[in-house]
Design an enzyme around this catalytic site. Structure first.
Site, PDB file in Angstrom:
ATOM      1  N   HIS A  72      20.750   3.474  54.196  1.00  0.00           N
ATOM      2  CA  HIS A  72      20.111   3.824  55.475  1.00  0.00           C
ATOM      3  C   HIS A  72      19.106   4.951  55.282  1.00  0.00           C
ATOM      4  O   HIS A  72      19.383   6.109  55.582  1.00  0.00           O
ATOM      5  CB  HIS A  72      21.202   4.217  56.475  1.00  0.00           C
ATOM      6  CG  HIS A  72      20.714   4.669  57.808  1.00  0.00           C
ATOM      7  ND1 HIS A  72      19.500   4.278  58.353  1.00  0.00           N
ATOM      8  CD2 HIS A  72      21.295   5.488  58.737  1.00  0.00           C
ATOM      9  CE1 HIS A  72      19.356   4.838  59.548  1.00  0.00           C
ATOM     10  NE2 HIS A  72      20.429   5.574  59.798  1.00  0.00           N
ATOM     11  N   CYS A 102      21.971   2.832  66.403  1.00  0.00           N
ATOM     12  CA  CYS A 102      22.279   4.051  67.152  1.00  0.00           C
ATOM     13  C   CYS A 102      21.332   5.156  66.710  1.00  0.00           C
ATOM     14  O   CYS A 102      20.683   5.051  65.666  1.00  0.00           O
ATOM     15  CB  CYS A 102      23.733   4.460  66.959  1.00  0.00           C
ATOM     16  SG  CYS A 102      24.205   4.798  65.240  1.00  0.00           S
ATOM     17  N   CYS A 114      17.012   7.886  63.761  1.00  0.00           N
ATOM     18  CA  CYS A 114      17.336   6.661  63.017  1.00  0.00           C
ATOM     19  C   CYS A 114      16.576   5.427  63.493  1.00  0.00           C
ATOM     20  O   CYS A 114      16.573   4.403  62.817  1.00  0.00           O
ATOM     21  CB  CYS A 114      18.837   6.389  63.073  1.00  0.00           C
ATOM     22  SG  CYS A 114      19.816   7.685  62.302  1.00  0.00           S
ATOM     23  N   THR A 140      34.200  -4.073  45.745  1.00  0.00           N
ATOM     24  CA  THR A 140      34.620  -3.304  46.920  1.00  0.00           C
ATOM     25  C   THR A 140      35.739  -4.052  47.634  1.00  0.00           C
ATOM     26  O   THR A 140      35.541  -5.183  48.083  1.00  0.00           O
ATOM     27  CB  THR A 140      33.439  -3.072  47.874  1.00  0.00           C
ATOM     28  OG1 THR A 140      32.390  -2.390  47.178  1.00  0.00           O
ATOM     29  CG2 THR A 140      33.860  -2.242  49.078  1.00  0.00           C
ATOM     30  N   SER A 154      27.300   4.548  56.235  1.00  0.00           N
ATOM     31  CA  SER A 154      26.052   4.171  55.565  1.00  0.00           C
ATOM     32  C   SER A 154      25.763   5.107  54.401  1.00  0.00           C
ATOM     33  O   SER A 154      26.128   6.278  54.410  1.00  0.00           O
ATOM     34  CB  SER A 154      24.885   4.193  56.558  1.00  0.00           C
ATOM     35  OG  SER A 154      24.754   5.488  57.138  1.00  0.00           O
ATOM     36  N   ARG A 165      27.894  -2.827  46.028  1.00  0.00           N
ATOM     37  CA  ARG A 165      28.836  -2.545  44.951  1.00  0.00           C
ATOM     38  C   ARG A 165      29.781  -3.723  44.729  1.00  0.00           C
ATOM     39  O   ARG A 165      30.484  -4.167  45.658  1.00  0.00           O
ATOM     40  CB  ARG A 165      29.674  -1.296  45.274  1.00  0.00           C
ATOM     41  CG  ARG A 165      28.905   0.001  45.247  1.00  0.00           C
ATOM     42  CD  ARG A 165      29.863   1.193  45.293  1.00  0.00           C
ATOM     43  NE  ARG A 165      30.620   1.212  46.538  1.00  0.00           N
ATOM     44  CZ  ARG A 165      30.237   1.871  47.632  1.00  0.00           C
ATOM     45  NH1 ARG A 165      29.091   2.540  47.634  1.00  0.00           N
ATOM     46  NH2 ARG A 165      30.985   1.873  48.705  1.00  0.00           N
ATOM     47  N   GLY A 213      20.793   9.566  66.599  1.00  0.00           N
ATOM     48  CA  GLY A 213      21.357  10.899  66.740  1.00  0.00           C
ATOM     49  C   GLY A 213      21.012  11.548  68.059  1.00  0.00           C
ATOM     50  O   GLY A 213      19.938  11.303  68.618  1.00  0.00           O
TER      51      GLY A 213
END
Length: 451
Positions: A406, A436, A149, A281, A305, A278, A438
């Site tokens: 993302h 962050c 990421c 929300t 995300s 959106r 993975g």
């Protein structure tokens, strides 16, 4: 195509002079890493200068500066306007835009690095093809970067490090992802993994679904669902407000592409706005969604995300080179840091990467005006903000990944393209980009606006 024939003697002599000048410049830069200890008793002691930062506390000709940062709009994966658009067709218009906006001589670009997560070989070949589709010559080399990421930010940091060390004077870092065309599940074949992984807790944790790590963070740091949902509501509200005010317009390069309907009929569309935000929300609406990973969990489709398609590029240079080439200077990169954390708590990476980057830049949390922190999950974004005691009015002022999306390899460089216009709009100075990663990591970069 074949290379041109050897240059005549006069041209070769001029080339040798340029090489010699470049070599001398690098020697002078290395020499400045140490300085005489003026006033010391023996007058001979040498003191090291800090070298961990990309640029020093005070502006200098050795600074790594940002000359341009652009991105595509972010499309919804699988159903958005980029669902039929290959990664190279998202990147190509950005290469053209970088040259058009800065008037950089493409042959002066010393390297191009593109972050990507899901394509085979991280898109090493297709990113090179995208350069040519965007009008660049064959002279600039290209490589692929995959730190999951953070790939887009890592590509930018790699280019910055090459500039800082004197390897190149000008380079492009960026990222691209088509989550429509390349599935997250296609990257790892469990049948081909080592049988030893199951007997090593940390190695096995690298296979833990990201959603479960989100639940782990929420449980360990006692982040209730309502707080996570509120962050999601705020992300959409901020993104929608920014769209209505035209705050994304300067960073987005419109892309004309082909979109197919269910019957396979193709239409031409121009994509110029993010598709994720959106209207309507609300906490009440999100409260009706079922948890996605645990029956009694708090992570769901509305506070995580969105999977997305998009691309982004950042043109960087040594300040002295930028000035000599007449390139615009938008900001300078102060520092970069990447750290490891417990893979079972993958999302806490920013809470530890940000302090590491701030230390290298010799600044503190309170010195930062805008934080672009990737909202992989509301749980981990909330933990990072609360752990570092960051005022929420400084975090993702134009919305984050819960609203915008993302596209994995693109996000890090996309955040830079989003950060710099916001610093200019607010008349502020320092910004942070962080996410962050993975398998348990976090990355962060510090940028100082000069607009």
């Amino acid at each position: 195509p074949a290379r041109a024939p050897p240059a005549p003697p006069r041209a070769r002599a001029r080339c040798l002079c340029e090489v010699a000048a470049g070599a001398m410049d690098r020697v002078q830069r290395i020499a400045r890493h140490v300085q005489g200890s003026v006033g010391s008793k023996d007058g001979a002691a040498l003191l090291p200068e800090p070298t961990a930062a990309m640029s020093g506390a005070s502006p200098s000709d050795d600074d790594v500066v940002v000359c341009c940062a652009v991105r595509t709009a972010i499309g919804k994966a699988g159903k958005g306007s980029f669902k039929d658009t290959p990664p190279e067709d998202m990147l190509a218009p950005l290469f053209k835009a970088v040259v058009d906006r800065t008037k950089v001589d493409p042959k002066k670009i010393g390297d191009v690095q593109i972050g990507n997560v899901l394509q085979p070989t991280a898109g090493a070949a297709t990113s090179r093809m995208a350069m040519f589709l965007g009008g660049l010559p064959y002279d600039p080399p290209c490589s692929a970067v995959n730190r999951q990421c953070s790939s887009g930010l890592q590509a930018v940091a790699n280019i910055a490090a090459a500039i800082r060390s004197g390897v190149i004077d000008v380079g492009i870092g960026g990222g691209v992802e088509s989550m429509s065309m390349y599935s997250m599940a296609s990257g790892v074949d469990p049948k081909k993994l080592s049988k030893e992984i199951g007997s090593n807790d940390l190695a096995a944790a690298c296979l833990m679904p990201m959603g479960i790590t989100s639940e782990n963070v929420a449980a360990k740091y006692q982040i209730p669902r309502q707080k996570q949902d509120q962050l999601a509501v705020d992300s959409h509200a901020k993104a929608l407000a920014a769209q209505k005010q035209g705050l994304f317009d300067s960073e987005i390069v419109p892309v004309t592409t082909t979109l197919k309907d269910k019957e396979g009929n193709a239409t031409t569309v121009t994509v110029a706005a993010d598709e994720g935000p959106r209207e309507g929300t609300t906490l009440e609406g999100l409260g009706k969604l079922k948890a996605s990973f645990k029956a009694d969990g708090s992570t769901h489709a509305g506070n995580a995300s969105q999977i997305s398609d998009g691309a982004s590029l950042v043109l960087m240079a040594r300040r002295s080179a930028a000035k000599s080439m007449g390139l615009p200077i938008l900001a300078r990169m102060r520092s970069f840091a990447v750290v490891g954390v417990d893979p079972t708590l993958m999302g806490i990476g920013p809470a530890y990467a940000i302090p590491a980057a701030l230390e290298k830049a010799q600044v503190g949390i309170n010195d930062i005006d805008v934080f672009e922190i990737n909202e992989a999950f509301a749980s981990q974004a909330t933990m990072s903000v609360e752990h570092l005691k960051i005022p929420m009015n400084k975090v993702n002022p134009k919305g984050g990944a819960i609203a915008l999306g993302h596209p994995l390899g693109c996000t890090g460089s996309r955040q830079i393209a989003t950060l710099l216009p916001e610093l200019k709009r607010q008349g502020k100075k320092l910004g942070v980009v962080s996410m962050c990663i993975g398998t348990g990591m976090g990355a962060a970069g510090v940028f100082e606006s000069e607009q």
